[in-house]
Design a protein around this motif. Structure first.
Motif, PDB file in Angstrom:
ATOM      1  N   LEU A 114       0.971  -1.305  -0.006  1.00  2.68           N
ATOM      2  CA  LEU A 114      -0.180  -0.113   0.067  1.00  2.68           C
ATOM      3  C   LEU A 114       0.997   1.280   0.174  1.00  2.68           C
ATOM      4  CD1 LEU A 114      -2.880   1.112   0.289  1.00  2.68           C
ATOM      5  CD2 LEU A 114      -2.575   1.105   2.554  1.00  2.68           C
ATOM      6  N   ALA A 115       0.587   2.183  -1.096  1.00  3.22           N
ATOM      7  CA  ALA A 115       1.533   3.307  -1.090  1.00  3.22           C
ATOM      8  C   ALA A 115       0.517   4.664  -1.513  1.00  3.22           C
ATOM      9  CB  ALA A 115       2.410   3.366  -2.073  1.00  3.22           C
ATOM     10  N   VAL A 116       0.980   5.623  -1.021  1.00  6.96           N
ATOM     11  CA  VAL A 116       0.107   7.193  -1.114  1.00  6.96           C
ATOM     12  C   VAL A 116       1.267   7.976  -1.824  1.00  6.96           C
ATOM     13  CG1 VAL A 116      -1.509   6.946   0.738  1.00  6.96           C
ATOM     14  CG2 VAL A 116       0.547   8.073   1.096  1.00  6.96           C
ATOM     15  N   GLY A 117       0.730   8.857  -2.633  1.00  9.78           N
ATOM     16  CA  GLY A 117       1.721   9.932  -3.332  1.00  9.78           C
ATOM     17  C   GLY A 117       0.969  11.069  -3.828  1.00  9.78           C
ATOM     18  N   ALA A 118       1.963  11.707  -4.647  1.00 13.54           N
ATOM     19  CA  ALA A 118       1.397  12.966  -5.299  1.00 13.54           C
ATOM     20  C   ALA A 118       2.085  13.225  -6.587  1.00 13.54           C
ATOM     21  CB  ALA A 118       1.365  14.164  -4.383  1.00 13.54           C
ATOM     22  N   GLU A 119       1.727  13.867  -7.464  1.00 15.02           N
ATOM     23  CA  GLU A 119       2.197  13.979  -8.968  1.00 15.02           C
ATOM     24  C   GLU A 119       1.998  15.476  -9.386  1.00 15.02           C
ATOM     25  OE1 GLU A 119       2.483  10.188 -11.561  1.00 15.02           O
ATOM     26  OE2 GLU A 119       0.348  10.406 -10.732  1.00 15.02           O
ATOM     27  N   LEU A 120       2.953  16.019 -10.291  1.00 13.85           N
ATOM     28  CA  LEU A 120       2.593  17.212 -10.930  1.00 13.85           C
ATOM     29  C   LEU A 120       3.059  17.249 -12.203  1.00 13.85           C
ATOM     30  CD1 LEU A 120       3.097  20.974  -9.421  1.00 13.85           C
ATOM     31  CD2 LEU A 120       4.260  20.361 -11.534  1.00 13.85           C
ATOM     32  N   ARG A 121       2.386  17.848 -12.987  1.00 11.66           N
ATOM     33  CA  ARG A 121       2.834  17.676 -14.700  1.00 11.66           C
ATOM     34  C   ARG A 121       2.394  19.079 -15.160  1.00 11.66           C
ATOM     35  NH1 ARG A 121       1.118  13.046 -19.142  1.00 11.66           N
ATOM     36  NH2 ARG A 121       1.630  14.331 -20.821  1.00 11.66           N
ATOM     37  N   ARG A 122       3.627  19.712 -15.639  1.00  6.05           N
ATOM     38  CA  ARG A 122       3.415  21.015 -16.423  1.00  6.05           C
ATOM     39  C   ARG A 122       3.265  20.817 -17.751  1.00  6.05           C
ATOM     40  NH1 ARG A 122       5.991  25.534 -14.507  1.00  6.05           N
ATOM     41  NH2 ARG A 122       4.885  26.363 -16.458  1.00  6.05           N
ATOM     42  N   HIS A 123       2.531  21.620 -18.789  1.00  9.46           N
ATOM     43  CA  HIS A 123       2.418  21.372 -20.228  1.00  9.46           C
ATOM     44  C   HIS A 123       2.705  22.814 -20.708  1.00  9.46           C
ATOM     45  CE1 HIS A 123      -0.253  17.639 -19.760  1.00  9.46           C
ATOM     46  NE2 HIS A 123      -0.516  18.330 -18.486  1.00  9.46           N
ATOM     47  N   PRO A 124       3.132  22.600 -22.086  1.00  7.94           N
ATOM     48  CA  PRO A 124       3.294  23.951 -22.801  1.00  7.94           C
ATOM     49  C   PRO A 124       2.078  24.535 -23.091  1.00  7.94           C
ATOM     50  CG  PRO A 124       3.415  22.186 -24.346  1.00  7.94           C
ATOM     51  CD  PRO A 124       3.245  21.476 -23.024  1.00  7.94           C
ATOM     52  N   ASN A 125       1.941  25.963 -22.972  1.00 10.11           N
ATOM     53  CA  ASN A 125       0.568  26.750 -23.113  1.00 10.11           C
ATOM     54  C   ASN A 125       0.769  27.441 -24.397  1.00 10.11           C
ATOM     55  OD1 ASN A 125      -1.674  28.123 -22.583  1.00 10.11           O
ATOM     56  ND2 ASN A 125      -0.708  29.659 -21.750  1.00 10.11           N
ATOM     57  N   ASN A 126       0.530  26.319 -25.566  1.00 11.05           N
ATOM     58  CA  ASN A 126       0.569  26.619 -26.916  1.00 11.05           C
ATOM     59  C   ASN A 126      -0.570  27.444 -27.398  1.00 11.05           C
ATOM     60  OD1 ASN A 126       3.042  25.117 -26.953  1.00 11.05           O
ATOM     61  ND2 ASN A 126       1.911  23.124 -27.549  1.00 11.05           N
ATOM     62  N   LEU A 127      -1.793  27.165 -27.163  1.00 13.33           N
ATOM     63  CA  LEU A 127      -2.867  27.693 -27.676  1.00 13.33           C
ATOM     64  C   LEU A 127      -3.278  29.127 -27.078  1.00 13.33           C
ATOM     65  CD1 LEU A 127      -4.833  24.347 -27.853  1.00 13.33           C
ATOM     66  CD2 LEU A 127      -3.761  25.239 -29.681  1.00 13.33           C
ATOM     67  N   GLU A 128      -3.037  29.665 -26.067  1.00 10.27           N
ATOM     68  CA  GLU A 128      -3.601  30.727 -25.504  1.00 10.27           C
ATOM     69  C   GLU A 128      -3.184  31.751 -26.379  1.00 10.27           C
ATOM     70  OE1 GLU A 128      -3.999  33.092 -21.366  1.00 10.27           O
ATOM     71  OE2 GLU A 128      -2.180  31.866 -21.530  1.00 10.27           O
ATOM     72  N   ALA A 129      -1.956  32.162 -26.687  1.00 13.95           N
ATOM     73  CA  ALA A 129      -1.843  33.358 -27.688  1.00 13.95           C
ATOM     74  C   ALA A 129      -2.797  32.990 -29.046  1.00 13.95           C
ATOM     75  CB  ALA A 129      -0.327  33.468 -27.946  1.00 13.95           C
ATOM     76  N   VAL A 130      -2.936  31.953 -29.676  1.00  8.21           N
ATOM     77  CA  VAL A 130      -3.897  31.979 -30.598  1.00  8.21           C
ATOM     78  C   VAL A 130      -5.145  32.515 -30.477  1.00  8.21           C
ATOM     79  CG1 VAL A 130      -4.862  30.502 -32.385  1.00  8.21           C
ATOM     80  CG2 VAL A 130      -2.447  30.221 -31.631  1.00  8.21           C
ATOM     81  N   GLY A 131      -5.959  32.039 -29.220  1.00 11.38           N
ATOM     82  CA  GLY A 131      -7.042  32.649 -28.697  1.00 11.38           C
ATOM     83  C   GLY A 131      -7.220  33.898 -28.299  1.00 11.38           C
ATOM     84  N   ARG A 132      -6.074  34.445 -27.869  1.00  6.78           N
ATOM     85  CA  ARG A 132      -5.946  35.911 -27.556  1.00  6.78           C
ATOM     86  C   ARG A 132      -6.101  36.758 -28.896  1.00  6.78           C
ATOM     87  NH1 ARG A 132      -5.637  37.344 -22.315  1.00  6.78           N
ATOM     88  NH2 ARG A 132      -4.857  35.964 -20.919  1.00  6.78           N
ATOM     89  N   ALA A 133      -5.192  36.486 -30.036  1.00  8.63           N
ATOM     90  CA  ALA A 133      -5.202  36.930 -31.106  1.00  8.63           C
ATOM     91  C   ALA A 133      -6.794  36.782 -32.114  1.00  8.63           C
ATOM     92  CB  ALA A 133      -4.140  36.317 -32.107  1.00  8.63           C
ATOM     93  N   ALA A 134      -7.412  35.860 -31.820  1.00  7.21           N
ATOM     94  CA  ALA A 134      -8.729  35.586 -32.350  1.00  7.21           C
ATOM     95  C   ALA A 134      -9.857  36.237 -31.344  1.00  7.21           C
ATOM     96  CB  ALA A 134      -9.083  34.235 -32.553  1.00  7.21           C
ATOM     97  N   GLY A 135      -9.611  37.059 -30.394  1.00 10.32           N
ATOM     98  CA  GLY A 135     -10.435  37.868 -29.551  1.00 10.32           C
ATOM     99  C   GLY A 135     -11.180  36.747 -28.539  1.00 10.32           C
ATOM    100  N   LEU A 136     -10.305  35.612 -28.238  1.00  9.47           N
ATOM    101  CA  LEU A 136     -11.030  34.696 -27.209  1.00  9.47           C
ATOM    102  C   LEU A 136     -10.299  34.880 -25.849  1.00  9.47           C
ATOM    103  CD1 LEU A 136     -11.364  31.760 -29.312  1.00  9.47           C
ATOM    104  CD2 LEU A 136     -13.041  33.224 -29.079  1.00  9.47           C
ATOM    105  N   GLY A 137      -9.725  35.594 -25.389  1.00  5.45           N
ATOM    106  CA  GLY A 137      -8.963  35.823 -24.409  1.00  5.45           C
ATOM    107  C   GLY A 137      -8.149  34.688 -23.869  1.00  5.45           C
ATOM    108  N   SER A 138      -8.507  34.332 -22.600  1.00  5.18           N
ATOM    109  CA  SER A 138      -7.634  33.016 -22.242  1.00  5.18           C
ATOM    110  C   SER A 138      -8.549  31.683 -22.496  1.00  5.18           C
ATOM    111  CB  SER A 138      -7.291  33.049 -20.793  1.00  5.18           C
ATOM    112  OG  SER A 138      -8.514  33.339 -19.882  1.00  5.18           O
ATOM    113  N   ALA A 139      -9.279  31.686 -23.228  1.00  3.85           N
ATOM    114  CA  ALA A 139     -10.374  30.704 -23.397  1.00  3.85           C
ATOM    115  C   ALA A 139      -9.706  29.121 -23.827  1.00  3.85           C
ATOM    116  CB  ALA A 139     -11.332  30.933 -24.732  1.00  3.85           C
TER     117      ALA A 139
END
Length: 308
Positions: free
Chosen positions: A231-256
Motif C-alpha cells: 500500500l502506497a500514497v503519493g502525489a504528482e505534478l505535470r506541467r504542459h506547454p501553453n501553446n494555444l492561449e496566444a492563438v485564442g487571444r489573437a482571435a479575441g477569445l482571451g484565455s479561452a
C-alpha cells in the motif's frame, strides 16, 4: 490499427525470449500504468520498467483506467511488454469525452453533440543507468529515456484544430530519474518531457502563430510513500506547454484556450503481486475554459492493472 500492430509485435516477440517472469519484483516497484500506457504514476512516467520481469525475463501487463471530472471524461486501455527490466514497449488507446465542445458551434463550427476524441499512444522506454532496488543505498537513481508517438482522431473537432494550427500527430521525448529510498519507504521521480502536445495531445500538437509550434521542455515530478509493502500514497505534478492561449487571444477569445498544470494525489494497493488498484483525486486545471465557463476540472481517477 497501431494498437493491434503493437499487440501482434508483443505476441511474436514472446517466443524469442524463453523466460517469462517467475521471480517477480517487490510489490509496487514496477510502478502502475499511466494514462499513456507507460509505467509510472497515473499521469507521469517513471524510470522504472513495468511488469514483473526482472533480469533476463520478459513480461506483459494490461491496464484500464477511468477519469471523470466536472465536464469531461477519459477512458484508457493499455498494454505493455518488458524485457530484462531494461526495455519497455507500450501501447494505449484513449477515449476522451469532449461533449462540452459543442459550445464552439456558436463560433461557426459544426461539432457533433457527444463528440469523443480518440488518441493512440505508442511508447518505448530504455533504462540507461542505475537500478532502483540494488542502488537504493547509494545516491545513484535509476535513469531511463523514452519516447511516445501519438496520433489523435478529433472527429468533428478536426476543423477546430485546423483553425488553431494544431497537428494531429506528434512525438514526446522524455528522460526520467527515479530514486528508491528503501529504508524510508520513499520513491522520488523527476521527468523532463520535450513536447508540444496540447492537453497531452488530445487537443493536437503545437499551434499556429502567435502560438507555440515547437517543442519545449516541461517538468514532471512524483513522490510515493510506502505505508506497508502492498500500500502506497503519493502525489504528482505535470506541467504542459501553453501553446494555444496566444492563438485564442489573437482571435479575441482571451484565455479561452489556456493550458494549466495537472496534479493528483493517489493511493495504490497491490492485493497480489500481479494486481494493482489505484484511486486518485485529480486536478487538471482549466481544460478549454472558454467552453466550460472557466471551471477547474477536478475529479476521480480509478485504474487497475495486471502484470506477470
Amino acid at each position: 490499427m497501431r494498437l493491434r500492430l503493437l499487440a501482434l509485435c508483443c505476441a511474436l516477440a514472446a517466443p524469442a525470449f524463453p523466460v517469462w517472469s517467475d521471480t517477480g519484483k517487490l510489490p509496487l516497484t514496477g510502478g502502475i500504468s499511466t494514462v499513456e500506457g507507460t509505467a509510472g504514476g497515473g499521469i507521469t512516467p517513471w524510470a522504472l520498467i513495468g511488469t514483473q520481469a526482472t533480469e533476463d525475463e520478459h513480461g506483459l501487463s494490461v491496464s484500464a483506467s477511468r477519469l471523470r471530472t466536472r465536464d469531461y471524461g477519459l477512458d484508457t486501455l493499455g498494454l505493455a511488454w518488458a524485457w530484462d527490466d531494461r526495455l519497455e514497449l507500450s501501447v494505449a488507446r484513449q477515449d476522451f469525452d469532449a461533449s462540452p465542445a459543442v459550445a464552439l458551434n456558436g463560433l461557426g463550427f459544426a461539432v457533433t453533440p457527444g463528440q469523443h476524441i480518440r488518441m493512440d499512444v505508442l511508447g518505448v522506454k530504455w533504462r540507461v543507468a542505475g537500478e532502483a532496488l540494488l542502488d537504493s543505498d547509494t545516491l545513484l537513481p535509476q535513469v531511463a529515456v523514452g519516447a511516445q508517438f501519438k496520433r489523435t482522431d478529433a472527429g468533428s473537432l478536426r476543423p477546430v484544430l485546423d483553425f488553431v494550427g494544431a497537428k494531429t500527430q506528434g512525438t514526446d521525448l522524455y528522460v526520467s530519474a527515479s530514486k528508491l529510498l528503501l529504508a524510508q519507504g520513499l520513491l522520488l521521480n523527476a521527468t523532463l518531457r520535450y513536447t508540444n502536445a496540447n492537453q497531452g495531445g488530445l487537443l493536437g500538437f503545437g499551434a499556429a502563430a502567435p502560438g507555440r509550434p515547437s517543442r519545449s521542455w516541461q517538468p514532471e515530478v512524483s513522490v510515493a510513500y510506502l505505508l506497508r509493502k502492498d500500500l502506497a500514497v503519493g502525489a504528482e505534478l505535470r506541467r504542459h506547454p501553453n501553446n494555444l492561449e496566444a492563438v485564442g487571444r489573437a482571435a479575441g477569445l482571451g484565455s479561452a484556450l489556456r493550458q494549466d498544470t495537472w496534479r493528483d494525489v493517489f493511493v495504490v494497493w497491490s492485493p497480489t503481486r500481479q494486481w494493482t488498484l489505484t484511486a486518485a483525486c485529480v486536478d487538471l486545471g482549466r481544460v478549454v475554459p472558454g467552453v466550460t465557463r472557466d471551471r477547474r476540472q477536478r475529479g476521480l481517477f480509478l485504474a487497475t492493472s495486471w502484470s506477470f
